[in-house]
Design a protein around this motif. Structure first.
Motif, PDB file in Angstrom:
ATOM      1  N   LYS A  93      51.508  58.618  58.262  1.00 25.82           N
ATOM      2  CA  LYS A  93      52.294  57.678  59.066  1.00 25.82           C
ATOM      3  C   LYS A  93      51.372  56.784  59.888  1.00 25.82           C
ATOM      4  N   MET A  94      50.397  57.402  60.550  1.00 22.72           N
ATOM      5  CA  MET A  94      49.475  56.623  61.370  1.00 22.72           C
ATOM      6  C   MET A  94      48.588  55.720  60.505  1.00 22.72           C
ATOM      7  N   GLY A  95      48.235  56.194  59.312  1.00 23.74           N
ATOM      8  CA  GLY A  95      47.465  55.362  58.395  1.00 23.74           C
ATOM      9  C   GLY A  95      48.218  54.108  58.009  1.00 23.74           C
ATOM     10  N   ALA A  96      49.510  54.240  57.770  1.00 20.46           N
ATOM     11  CA  ALA A  96      50.338  53.081  57.429  1.00 20.46           C
ATOM     12  C   ALA A  96      50.441  52.124  58.622  1.00 20.46           C
ATOM     13  N   GLU A  97      50.536  52.681  59.828  1.00 22.07           N
ATOM     14  CA  GLU A  97      50.598  51.839  61.021  1.00 22.07           C
ATOM     15  C   GLU A  97      49.276  51.102  61.242  1.00 22.07           C
ATOM     16  N   ILE A  98      48.169  51.791  61.022  1.00 19.62           N
ATOM     17  CA  ILE A  98      46.852  51.147  61.138  1.00 19.62           C
ATOM     18  C   ILE A  98      46.745  50.010  60.122  1.00 19.62           C
ATOM     19  N   TYR A  99      47.216  50.260  58.898  1.00 23.04           N
ATOM     20  CA  TYR A  99      47.170  49.232  57.853  1.00 23.04           C
ATOM     21  C   TYR A  99      47.965  47.997  58.287  1.00 23.04           C
ATOM     22  N   ASN A 100      49.194  48.201  58.750  1.00 24.96           N
ATOM     23  CA  ASN A 100      50.028  47.077  59.188  1.00 24.96           C
ATOM     24  C   ASN A 100      49.384  46.329  60.343  1.00 24.96           C
ATOM     25  N   LEU A 101      48.783  47.061  61.260  1.00 25.41           N
ATOM     26  CA  LEU A 101      48.103  46.447  62.392  1.00 25.41           C
ATOM     27  C   LEU A 101      46.927  45.598  61.915  1.00 25.41           C
ATOM     28  N   MET A 102      46.158  46.136  60.977  1.00 25.49           N
ATOM     29  CA  MET A 102      45.004  45.401  60.459  1.00 25.49           C
ATOM     30  C   MET A 102      45.437  44.134  59.739  1.00 25.49           C
ATOM     31  N   VAL A 103      46.516  44.208  58.977  1.00 30.86           N
ATOM     32  CA  VAL A 103      47.017  43.030  58.270  1.00 30.86           C
ATOM     33  C   VAL A 103      47.406  41.939  59.271  1.00 30.86           C
ATOM     34  N   SER A 104      48.012  42.333  60.381  1.00 32.22           N
ATOM     35  CA  SER A 104      48.454  41.333  61.357  1.00 32.22           C
ATOM     36  C   SER A 104      47.308  40.798  62.214  1.00 32.22           C
ATOM     37  N   LEU A 105      46.197  41.547  62.319  1.00 30.64           N
ATOM     38  CA  LEU A 105      45.106  41.136  63.202  1.00 30.64           C
ATOM     39  C   LEU A 105      43.847  40.692  62.476  1.00 30.64           C
ATOM     40  N   MET A 106      43.936  40.504  61.164  1.00 30.85           N
ATOM     41  CA  MET A 106      42.757  40.078  60.410  1.00 30.85           C
ATOM     42  C   MET A 106      43.077  38.865  59.550  1.00 30.85           C
ATOM     43  N   GLY A 107      42.041  38.136  59.246  1.00 32.34           N
ATOM     44  CA  GLY A 107      42.143  36.986  58.367  1.00 32.34           C
ATOM     45  C   GLY A 107      40.859  36.865  57.569  1.00 32.34           C
ATOM     46  N   GLY A 108      40.804  35.895  56.706  1.00 29.32           N
ATOM     47  CA  GLY A 108      39.596  35.624  55.941  1.00 29.32           C
ATOM     48  C   GLY A 108      39.134  36.780  55.084  1.00 29.32           C
ATOM     49  N   LEU A 113      39.562  42.291  52.187  1.00 30.14           N
ATOM     50  CA  LEU A 113      39.169  43.690  52.019  1.00 30.14           C
ATOM     51  C   LEU A 113      40.353  44.628  52.248  1.00 30.14           C
ATOM     52  N   VAL A 114      41.140  44.360  53.269  1.00 36.93           N
ATOM     53  CA  VAL A 114      42.296  45.200  53.592  1.00 36.93           C
ATOM     54  C   VAL A 114      43.326  45.132  52.466  1.00 36.93           C
ATOM     55  N   ARG A 115      43.581  43.942  51.967  1.00 35.91           N
ATOM     56  CA  ARG A 115      44.568  43.786  50.884  1.00 35.91           C
ATOM     57  C   ARG A 115      44.130  44.503  49.621  1.00 35.91           C
ATOM     58  N   GLY A 116      42.851  44.729  49.452  1.00 35.73           N
ATOM     59  CA  GLY A 116      42.336  45.407  48.275  1.00 35.73           C
ATOM     60  C   GLY A 116      42.526  46.917  48.292  1.00 35.73           C
ATOM     61  N   VAL A 117      43.041  47.465  49.380  1.00 32.30           N
ATOM     62  CA  VAL A 117      43.254  48.909  49.496  1.00 32.30           C
ATOM     63  C   VAL A 117      44.659  49.237  49.002  1.00 32.30           C
ATOM     64  N   ALA A 118      44.726  50.172  48.088  1.00 34.01           N
ATOM     65  CA  ALA A 118      46.018  50.549  47.497  1.00 34.01           C
ATOM     66  C   ALA A 118      46.807  51.451  48.438  1.00 34.01           C
ATOM     67  N   GLY A 119      48.110  51.331  48.381  1.00 38.71           N
ATOM     68  CA  GLY A 119      48.994  52.268  49.065  1.00 38.71           C
ATOM     69  C   GLY A 119      49.075  52.141  50.566  1.00 38.71           C
ATOM     70  N   SER A 120      48.733  51.013  51.129  1.00 39.82           N
ATOM     71  CA  SER A 120      48.794  50.806  52.580  1.00 39.82           C
ATOM     72  C   SER A 120      48.068  51.912  53.349  1.00 39.82           C
ATOM     73  N   ASN A 121      46.903  52.306  52.859  1.00 37.85           N
ATOM     74  CA  ASN A 121      46.119  53.353  53.500  1.00 37.85           C
ATOM     75  C   ASN A 121      45.209  52.717  54.557  1.00 37.85           C
ATOM     76  N   GLY A 122      45.661  52.759  55.808  1.00 35.80           N
ATOM     77  CA  GLY A 122      44.903  52.145  56.890  1.00 35.80           C
ATOM     78  C   GLY A 122      43.566  52.795  57.160  1.00 35.80           C
ATOM     79  N   TRP A 123      43.477  54.095  56.889  1.00 33.29           N
ATOM     80  CA  TRP A 123      42.204  54.793  57.112  1.00 33.29           C
ATOM     81  C   TRP A 123      41.147  54.267  56.149  1.00 33.29           C
ATOM     82  N   GLU A 124      41.508  54.133  54.884  1.00 31.94           N
ATOM     83  CA  GLU A 124      40.557  53.618  53.899  1.00 31.94           C
ATOM     84  C   GLU A 124      40.240  52.146  54.170  1.00 31.94           C
ATOM     85  N   ALA A 125      41.254  51.385  54.580  1.00 30.08           N
ATOM     86  CA  ALA A 125      41.040  49.975  54.901  1.00 30.08           C
ATOM     87  C   ALA A 125      40.061  49.844  56.075  1.00 30.08           C
ATOM     88  N   TRP A 126      40.249  50.678  57.104  1.00 22.94           N
ATOM     89  CA  TRP A 126      39.334  50.655  58.255  1.00 22.94           C
ATOM     90  C   TRP A 126      37.907  50.971  57.816  1.00 22.94           C
TER      91      TRP A 126
END
Length: 160
Positions: A93-108, A113-126
């Motif tokens: 759950k927290m990984g998904a929240e981290i992913y959504n947060l990163m999507v909203s706070l990152m660009g370029g 890099l974040v979009r390249g992570v499968a399954g909305s895994n915020g931990w792996e994206a971080w």
């Protein structure tokens, strides 16, 4: 009486870092609305990530701890070891929240890099973003050491 008990329970959960999964997102974007986007400028990563982790830590200390641990694990983290002492449902759950947060706070490049992570895994994206913009490699250490030992020539006094 029940309202007071509920308030006390919520206060204790917040102090201990326990997240109640029955509630909505704890890493709600409204907590981060003043945070500027990270566009992938390497020189700004340390300050930006520190500020983000500090804001996350104000909401959930365990989540902040996991972000720090993931960032410090290096190239191939042992995910099972990192999440060993945490509830798996809560980690997802927290990984998904981290992913959504990163999507909203990152660009370029960072968002790419974040979009390249499968399954909305915020931990792996971080982990991917941290390794890209603050790698812990011998080559990086050598590059930084050489920059200090051989600074570029100053052509104008205003560059000092």
């Amino acid at each position: 009486e029940s309202a007071v008990k509920g308030a006390l329970r919520a206060h204790e959960e917040a102090r201990s870092g326990v997240v109640n999964t029955k509630k909505g997102s704890h890493l709600d974007e409204r907590h981060f609305h003043r945070k500027e986007k990270f566009e992938g400028v390497e020189a700004k990563w340390k300050e930006w990530s520190f500020q983000l982790k500090t804001q996350v830590g104000a909401i959930s200390r365990p989540t902040r701890g996991l972000l720090d641990e993931i960032q410090n694990k290096g190239k191939d983290p042992d995910w099972d070891d990192i999440f060993l002492e945490h509830d798996q449902e809560e980690v997802q759950k927290m990984g998904a929240e981290i992913y959504n947060l990163m999507v909203s706070l990152m660009g370029g490049e960072a968002l790419t890099l974040v979009r390249g992570v499968a399954g909305s895994n915020g931990w792996e994206a971080w982990h991917k973003v941290a390794m890209r913009f603050d790698p812990k490699t011998p080559a990086r250490a050598l590059k930084l050491m050489m920059m200090v030992m051989q600074p570029r020539r100053v052509k104008d006094i205003r560059e000092m």
